[in-house]
Design a protein around this motif. Structure first.
Motif, short mmCIF file in Angstrom:
data_model
loop_
_atom_site.label_atom_id
_atom_site.label_comp_id
_atom_site.label_asym_id
_atom_site.label_seq_id
_atom_site.Cartn_x
_atom_site.Cartn_y
_atom_site.Cartn_z
N ILE A 1 -0.10 -4.36 12.32
CA ILE A 1 -1.38 -4.31 11.89
C ILE A 1 -1.45 -3.10 10.77
O ILE A 1 -2.15 -3.46 9.96
N LEU A 2 -0.93 -1.98 11.06
CA LEU A 2 -1.03 -0.90 10.41
C LEU A 2 -0.42 -1.36 8.96
O LEU A 2 -0.75 -0.73 7.88
N GLY A 3 0.83 -1.80 9.18
CA GLY A 3 1.60 -2.21 7.88
C GLY A 3 0.57 -3.13 6.87
O GLY A 3 0.50 -2.74 5.73
N ILE A 4 0.10 -4.05 7.44
CA ILE A 4 -0.55 -5.15 6.83
C ILE A 4 -1.88 -4.71 6.25
O ILE A 4 -2.11 -4.85 5.03
N THR A 5 -2.53 -3.65 7.11
CA THR A 5 -3.58 -3.06 6.46
C THR A 5 -3.33 -2.10 5.46
O THR A 5 -3.94 -2.03 4.48
N TYR A 6 -2.50 -1.35 5.56
CA TYR A 6 -2.05 -0.48 4.51
C TYR A 6 -1.60 -1.00 3.11
O TYR A 6 -2.07 -0.56 2.02
N TYR A 7 -0.96 -2.20 3.43
CA TYR A 7 -0.63 -3.07 2.15
C TYR A 7 -1.62 -3.79 1.51
O TYR A 7 -1.58 -3.70 0.43
N LEU A 8 -2.40 -4.27 2.15
CA LEU A 8 -3.48 -5.25 1.78
C LEU A 8 -4.87 -4.58 1.57
O LEU A 8 -5.66 -5.04 0.47
N LEU A 9 -5.05 -3.66 2.01
CA LEU A 9 -6.52 -2.95 2.09
C LEU A 9 -6.93 -2.44 0.74
O LEU A 9 -7.95 -2.54 0.29
N PRO A 10 -5.97 -1.63 -0.06
CA PRO A 10 -6.15 -1.15 -1.29
C PRO A 10 -6.73 -2.42 -2.14
O PRO A 10 -7.67 -2.21 -3.02
N SER A 11 -5.84 -3.50 -2.10
CA SER A 11 -6.37 -4.48 -3.35
C SER A 11 -7.66 -5.40 -2.99
O SER A 11 -8.38 -5.60 -3.24
N SER A 12 -7.56 -5.11 -1.34
CA SER A 12 -8.93 -6.09 -0.71
C SER A 12 -10.07 -5.52 -1.30
O SER A 12 -11.33 -6.13 -1.70
#
Lengths: 188, 544
Positions: B131-142
């Protein structure tokens, strides 16, 4: 993406999983010796109170010498008496030795806790039972005599059973766990 | 003074370390320049990191020496994937050992080591880490991040997470994942709970990393998002991150305090020793965090479903407001249900009824989300592909896991099934079907981006899906039936009457393991395929 990245990830994952599994398999304290137990046809109950001052300290026979037989499943019922950490350890020979212990079981440090330790000896001899935390005080002898035949069906009478005939022996009061409550307590 | 071999060895070691440090720095700088171009690489750190976190990023081990959000995300993804396979192999080992009523190849101590490793690594390592990985990866573009600061903090916290998971692996604790008092306080090397203190330190490091990362997520969302996204149009994935972050920040420190007490207890037992009647104190402090962590594992999966479903059905999400309300209600309500883990521990009838009621109420926001997804699929035209299969399966598994959860949330039923495989089945339905399934769906969606334009092999991906789906059903289904028949969990052996259930569950577990092995092979195979796909993905085009 570099050419080597996917194969490196694959190898790392496989190695990590397999290596960890091998690491988990290596039991702390060495391999279990549970396979060397003898067969048995009868059982014998032995009650021991674990107290830092000595096994069965409150009885007239603290640290009793136990005489038992081979091919009898000895059911040690170890009862915690003083809230202190103990172990129930048995090793061959008349002296304490943690390195070649046959078994070593932790006794949870909660007064009244009953820990069952079952063992059956296939060979006669003298053994030492003791506590690794209190080796000075909690130590006793366990003498195993041969049964002529290991096919006896009747329950073997203990040669020197632990019996409490003493006057000053105080049976432990039944422990009332904190979690057993009257369920209607709140509504009264 | 003559020649000294030791001095020469010492000097050359220092020299090699210095050269390696320079090379690492050089490669990092080189990789940054490759990504950013000459102009970008001369920018200050925060600005170049912001540029980096808006770009598409491939898998690369260079992520470990860079500290923009996307790199941190890749780090967490790789680490959590490795931990997933470590813990999964431990789980399959337990299943196979339980083929016969008497343990076949595991001693009870080995079984307990595998049990603890499986529980801690799956929950802390895989669920939280992915979850941390997906969030770090996706949140900036989201949220179109406009300032990617705090990269150094994120980086330090990642290394703490890594060291914590190594502690968990190397500790070989046998105290199960909750570290209840009498279990952790065992003395000898052969007994249970050896080196439990190391596992506790590992848990504390992981919790510290998680809490700090959540604070960083909240800062990103509330302070650093682009002005073009008002809070009323925040993506639902970002809302799920908000919900999760508040939940973690509110509950994890309680468990860290309890773990600190517990480490002291191993030296001098004064806090949680059973005779003082305070063992329940640890249980309460633990479950105050121990229940929210399962919601931490599912709420971001909810957010990902909310983001992915509209893409595969071709319409907007049925009700954005209901989605936000559901996620925020989950945050509030899931903090109030932890007592249902302690129905048999003597909180008292009044407390039991309160927690039972809140456990029923928490089904409402979950059902809101499920009906929202069903309505979205109903009103749109569903396009079936591999991630969509995972989503549909995840929703069905969540419904089953949720309904069984409500069933065992009843005090009377829980008296019967507490400590049986029914509970294990309940949370494996949710964690395997929803959390793990949606994480793999996200990985499949991101696959072209992560591998620089490769497509994953669709037949193999479908085999992965069907094996894991069927395996989950067989394993958890037979656990559920066996659990209601009274099959106890967390034991290395069992009574012979349960052998049917255990053998079926073992078959299911092996099928599951084969499924994830197929994923790994597919990943390797497809990564060397031809570059034929666009590196765009539907999760990051939100920002475009």
């Amino acid at each position: 993406m570099r050419k080597s990245t996917p194969i490196a990830i694959f190898v790392v994952v496989i190695l990590a999983a397999g290596g960890s599994f091998i690491w988990f398999m290596e039991q702390p304290g060495g391999p279990s010796t549970a396979g060397t137990q003898g067969s048995y046809n009868s059982t014998q109950l032995i009650v021991l109170y674990a107290n830092a001052l000595g096994w069965d300290y409150n009885s007239s026979h603290p640290n009793p010498t136990l005489y038992e037989k081979t091919h009898v499943l000895l059911e040690f019922k170890v009862i915690e008496q003083d809230n202190l950490p103990h172990t129930f350890t048995i090793n061959p020979g008349p002296n304490e030795s943690a390195s070649n212990a046959i078994l070593s079981v932790n006794i949870p440090p909660v007064t009244g806790t009953v820990t069952w330790v079952n063992w059956s000896f296939s060979n006669p001899g003298t053994f030492t039972y003791w506590c690794e935390v209190h080796p000075e005080t909690m130590v006793g002898l366990l003498v195993i005599n041969a049964t002529t035949s290991n096919t006896t069906n009747a329950s073997v009478a203990p040669s020197a059973p632990f019996t409490c005939t003493c006057a000053n022996y105080q049976p432990q009061p039944a422990l009332t766990p904190f979690f057993i409550r009257d369920v209607n307590e709140e509504f009264r | 003074m003559g020649f000294s071999f030791e001095l020469a060895l010492f000097g050359s070691t220092i020299a090699i370390i210095a050269i390696m440090g320079f090379l690492l720095y050089y490669f990092a700088a080189d990789y940054r320049r490759n990504l950013l171009g000459d102009a970008g690489s001369t920018l200050p750190k925060i600005e170049s990191n912001t540029m980096l976190s808006r770009m598409k990023r491939e898998l690369s081990f260079s992520a470990f020496i860079m500290d923009d959000s996307k790199s941190i995300g890749i780090r967490y993804l790789l680490l959590s994937l490795a931990l997933f396979f470590i813990a999964g192999l431990a789980g399959i080992g337990m299943r196979i050992s339980l083929w016969f009523p008497n343990p076949t190849f595991l001693t009870p101590v080995q079984y307990n080591i595998l049990l603890t490793a499986h529980g801690t690594l799956m929950l802390y390592g895989w669920a939280t880490g992915s979850i941390l990985g997906i969030t770090y990866y996706l949140l900036p573009s989201s949220i179109r991040l406009k300032k990617d600061s705090l990269g150094a903090v994120s980086s330090v916290m990642f290394w703490m997470f890594l060291i914590g998971s190594l502690f968990l692996i190397f500790s070989k604790s046998t105290a199960s994942w909750y570290f209840y008092y009498p279990l952790v306080d065992q003395l000898t090397a052969a007994g249970g709970g050896t080196f439990s203190y190391a596992a506790l330190i590992g848990v504390m490091l992981i919790l510290l990393a998680t809490v700090t990362s959540c604070i960083i997520f909240l800062k990103m969302i509330f302070l650093d998002r682009d002005k073009s996204i008002p809070i009323s149009r925040l993506p639902l994935f970002a809302w799920s991150v908000v919900s999760t972050s508040f939940l973690i920040i509110a509950s994890a420190p309680i468990s860290m305090i309890a773990d600190g007490f517990l480490i002291y207890d191993l030296i001098n037992p004064i806090f949680f020793q059973g005779a003082n009647g305070t063992a329940l104190g640890y249980a309460i402090m633990f479950w105050f965090w121990g229940h929210p962590i399962v919601y931490v594992a599912i709420i971001p999966a909810f957010g990902l479903i909310y983001e992915l479903l509209p893409r595969f059905t071709g319409n907007k999400i049925f009700s954005y407001r209901a989605g936000v309300l559901s996620l925020l209600l989950l945050m509030v309500l899931s903090g109030m249900v932890w007592g249902h883990h302690l129905f048999n521990s003597g909180l008292g009838t009044a407390w039991d009824l309160i927690f039972s009621t809140t456990s029923f109420i928490v089904a409402i926001p979950s059902a809101m989300s499920v009906f929202n997804w069903i309505a979205t699929m109903w009103t749109g035209r569903v396009r079936i592909n591999v991630p969509m299969l995972f989503i549909i399966n995840g929703i069905i598994d969540f419904v089953i896991g949720g309904v069984t959860g409500v069933m065992v949330g009843d005090v009377g039923v829980d008296e019967l099934v507490h400590g049986t495989y029914a509970i294990t089945a309940h949370f494996h339905f949710i964690l395997l079907g929803l959390t793990t399934g949606i994480a793999f769906a996200a990985i499949y969606v991101l696959f072209p981006t992560l591998t620089g334009g490769r497509k994953y092999n669709i037949p193999m991906a479908k085999v992965h899906f069907y094996l894991t789906s069927i395996g989950t059903w067989i394993m958890s289904g037979f656990w559920l039936v066996g659990g209601f028949a009274g099959m106890p969990r967390r034991v290395a052996g069992y009574f012979g009457i349960f052998q049917t259930y255990q053998d079926a569950a073992a078959i299911g577990g092996v099928i599951l393991g084969l499924g994830y092995l197929v994923f790994l092979v597919n990943f390797l195979y497809s990564s060397y395929g031809p570059v034929e796909a666009s590196t765009d993905n539907i999760l990051e085009e939100v920002a475009a």
